[in-house]
Design a protein around this motif. Structure first.
Motif, PDB file in Angstrom:
ATOM      1  N   ALA A  73      -1.413   5.131   5.897  1.00 59.01           N
ATOM      2  CA  ALA A  73      -1.750   4.668   4.553  1.00 59.01           C
ATOM      3  C   ALA A  73      -3.241   4.335   4.531  1.00 59.01           C
ATOM      4  O   ALA A  73      -3.783   3.833   5.513  1.00 59.01           O
ATOM      5  CB  ALA A  73      -0.929   3.445   4.165  1.00 59.01           C
ATOM      6  N   LEU A  74      -3.870   4.617   3.423  1.00 56.51           N
ATOM      7  CA  LEU A  74      -5.322   4.436   3.277  1.00 56.51           C
ATOM      8  C   LEU A  74      -5.604   3.578   2.062  1.00 56.51           C
ATOM      9  O   LEU A  74      -4.922   3.692   1.031  1.00 56.51           O
ATOM     10  CB  LEU A  74      -6.001   5.803   3.098  1.00 56.51           C
ATOM     11  CG  LEU A  74      -7.516   5.808   2.876  1.00 56.51           C
ATOM     12  CD1 LEU A  74      -8.249   5.591   4.197  1.00 56.51           C
ATOM     13  CD2 LEU A  74      -7.956   7.137   2.243  1.00 56.51           C
ATOM     14  N   VAL A  77      -3.696   5.068  -1.069  1.00 57.61           N
ATOM     15  CA  VAL A  77      -3.228   6.452  -0.968  1.00 57.61           C
ATOM     16  C   VAL A  77      -2.252   6.528   0.193  1.00 57.61           C
ATOM     17  O   VAL A  77      -2.562   6.069   1.290  1.00 57.61           O
ATOM     18  CB  VAL A  77      -4.384   7.447  -0.724  1.00 57.61           C
ATOM     19  CG1 VAL A  77      -3.892   8.884  -0.918  1.00 57.61           C
ATOM     20  CG2 VAL A  77      -5.577   7.160  -1.625  1.00 57.61           C
ATOM     21  N   PHE A  78      -1.076   7.088  -0.048  1.00 55.24           N
ATOM     22  CA  PHE A  78      -0.138   7.284   1.050  1.00 55.24           C
ATOM     23  C   PHE A  78       0.398   8.707   1.016  1.00 55.24           C
ATOM     24  O   PHE A  78       0.188   9.439   0.061  1.00 55.24           O
ATOM     25  CB  PHE A  78       0.998   6.249   1.025  1.00 55.24           C
ATOM     26  CG  PHE A  78       1.927   6.331  -0.153  1.00 55.24           C
ATOM     27  CD1 PHE A  78       3.100   7.085  -0.073  1.00 55.24           C
ATOM     28  CD2 PHE A  78       1.663   5.637  -1.329  1.00 55.24           C
ATOM     29  CE1 PHE A  78       3.976   7.157  -1.141  1.00 55.24           C
ATOM     30  CE2 PHE A  78       2.535   5.694  -2.406  1.00 55.24           C
ATOM     31  CZ  PHE A  78       3.697   6.456  -2.322  1.00 55.24           C
ATOM     32  N   VAL A 109       0.834  -1.201   0.000  1.00 55.35           N
ATOM     33  CA  VAL A 109       0.000   0.000   0.000  1.00 55.35           C
ATOM     34  C   VAL A 109       0.872   1.256   0.000  1.00 55.35           C
ATOM     35  O   VAL A 109       0.593   2.222  -0.707  1.00 55.35           O
ATOM     36  CB  VAL A 109      -0.940   0.006   1.228  1.00 55.35           C
ATOM     37  CG1 VAL A 109      -1.734   1.311   1.303  1.00 55.35           C
ATOM     38  CG2 VAL A 109      -1.887  -1.185   1.163  1.00 55.35           C
ATOM     39  N   ASN A 110       1.926   1.248   0.795  1.00 54.34           N
ATOM     40  CA  ASN A 110       2.836   2.385   0.863  1.00 54.34           C
ATOM     41  C   ASN A 110       4.273   1.894   0.740  1.00 54.34           C
ATOM     42  O   ASN A 110       4.877   1.464   1.728  1.00 54.34           O
ATOM     43  CB  ASN A 110       2.669   3.163   2.166  1.00 54.34           C
ATOM     44  CG  ASN A 110       3.579   4.380   2.222  1.00 54.34           C
ATOM     45  OD1 ASN A 110       4.342   4.634   1.292  1.00 54.34           O
ATOM     46  ND2 ASN A 110       3.513   5.122   3.298  1.00 54.34           N
ATOM     47  N   ALA A 143      -1.495  13.878   1.019  1.00 55.64           N
ATOM     48  CA  ALA A 143      -2.238  13.327  -0.115  1.00 55.64           C
ATOM     49  C   ALA A 143      -3.551  12.707   0.354  1.00 55.64           C
ATOM     50  O   ALA A 143      -4.585  12.840  -0.320  1.00 55.64           O
ATOM     51  CB  ALA A 143      -1.388  12.285  -0.841  1.00 55.64           C
ATOM     52  N   ILE A 144      -3.526  12.033   1.499  1.00 55.59           N
ATOM     53  CA  ILE A 144      -4.748  11.424   2.020  1.00 55.59           C
ATOM     54  C   ILE A 144      -5.753  12.502   2.404  1.00 55.59           C
ATOM     55  O   ILE A 144      -6.952  12.387   2.113  1.00 55.59           O
ATOM     56  CB  ILE A 144      -4.427  10.514   3.223  1.00 55.59           C
ATOM     57  CG1 ILE A 144      -3.527   9.344   2.789  1.00 55.59           C
ATOM     58  CG2 ILE A 144      -5.711   9.974   3.841  1.00 55.59           C
ATOM     59  CD1 ILE A 144      -3.011   8.502   3.941  1.00 55.59           C
TER      60      ILE A 144
END
Length: 282
Positions: free
Chosen positions: A102-103, A114-115, A94-95, A119-120
């Motif tokens: 991290a999302l 998304v990391f 994820v990241n 940005a999130i």
């Protein structure tokens, strides 16, 4: 004879126990072991820890839920960076930068990772149409201050915090260098907040949510135990802003998420906060 350090022609990593995080830091990226990430029932899956960077995202999610945006419901899973959870294969997928938060957004079918905390924040604010203005001039201000935080805070955390609080040997040059820069940043924020209720004006935005967990904590001695050293009491407008945001119920909830102690290691529903906050704030 001078004892000044002379850098070698080619730097080689030699593990040392000279700071609080020496045991997990290496000069290479990538996964160190196999471990899949857990997945809960909500489309939004957050993998994080309640550091300032982690708090940014949980504060925004709780603020979105407070607006009645049910699509912002989320599962939050603790990534314990002290135990190297961030180097598991699932998290690295994820990241790849192995940093929290991290999302993963599964609301549109295919998973969207998304990391990077900034940005999130921007991704979620745009997704739900809240806490970032649409009008171009106002939006430009919010994005400018959001990215100011992303660029400025490494001098606070990796610079000042590391040498003042985490390095075992205290050295005047790096402490003086980064103290000067942190005080310049606080002076900048203080001047900005003397003119505005929130960072960019009368509206509370993701710029506030990005900056507050770092600089708000700093001025009330919750980061690095450095408030007296930095003469934080002099930054009266930052202190006013810190107190104003700290009183928000969604902020109080967001700060509890993914805490190893005295909070929620995991968060899966609003009811998880029951008993953790004064009545009426959960």
């Amino acid at each position: 004879m001078s004892t000044a350090y002379v850098p070698p022609k080619v730097w080689r990593w030699e593990p040392r126990e000279d700071n609080q995080f020496a045991g997990i830091n290496r000069p290479t990226a990538g996964a160190r072991f196999e471990r899949e990430l857990p997945v809960g029932q909500h489309p939004l899956q957050l993998y994080s820890l309640a550091t300032p960077n982690g708090q940014k995202v949980t504060i925004l999610l709780e603020e979105l839920l407070a607006l009645g945006i049910t699509g912002a419901e989320y599962d939050a899973w603790l990534i314990d960076i002290g135990e190297s959870d961030q180097f598991g294969s699932g998290f690295v997928a994820v990241n790849p930068n192995s940093k929290i938060p991290a999302l993963v957004d599964r609301s549109a079918g295919a998973a969207i990772p998304v990391f990077e905390s900034g940005a999130i924040l921007l991704y979620l604010a745009e997704k739900f149409g809240a806490f970032v203005p649409a009008e171009p001039a106002a939006r430009a201000q919010v994005l400018s201050w959001l990215f100011w935080q992303m660029g400025a805070t490494p001098y606070l955390g990796g610079g000042f915090g590391h040498f003042y609080a985490y390095a075992h040997e205290k050295q005047p040059y790096p402490i003086d260098r980064f103290t000067m820069e942190v005080k310049r940043q606080l002076d900048l924020l203080d001047k900005q907040l003397a003119r505005h209720e929130y960072i960019t004006g009368s509206d509370y935005t993701i710029a506030d949510m990005a900056i507050w967990p770092w600089y708000g904590a700093l001025v009330v001695n919750e980061a690095y135990s450095a408030a007296e050293f930095l003469d934080a009491a002099a930054y009266t407008h930052v202190l006013r802003w810190q107190k104003q945001i700290a009183a928000r119920p969604a902020v109080q909830r967001g700060r509890l998420v993914n805490r190893r102690h005295k909070g929620l290691r995991e968060r899966h529903a609003a009811s998880d906060f029951d008993g953790l906050l004064p009545e009426g704030q959960a």
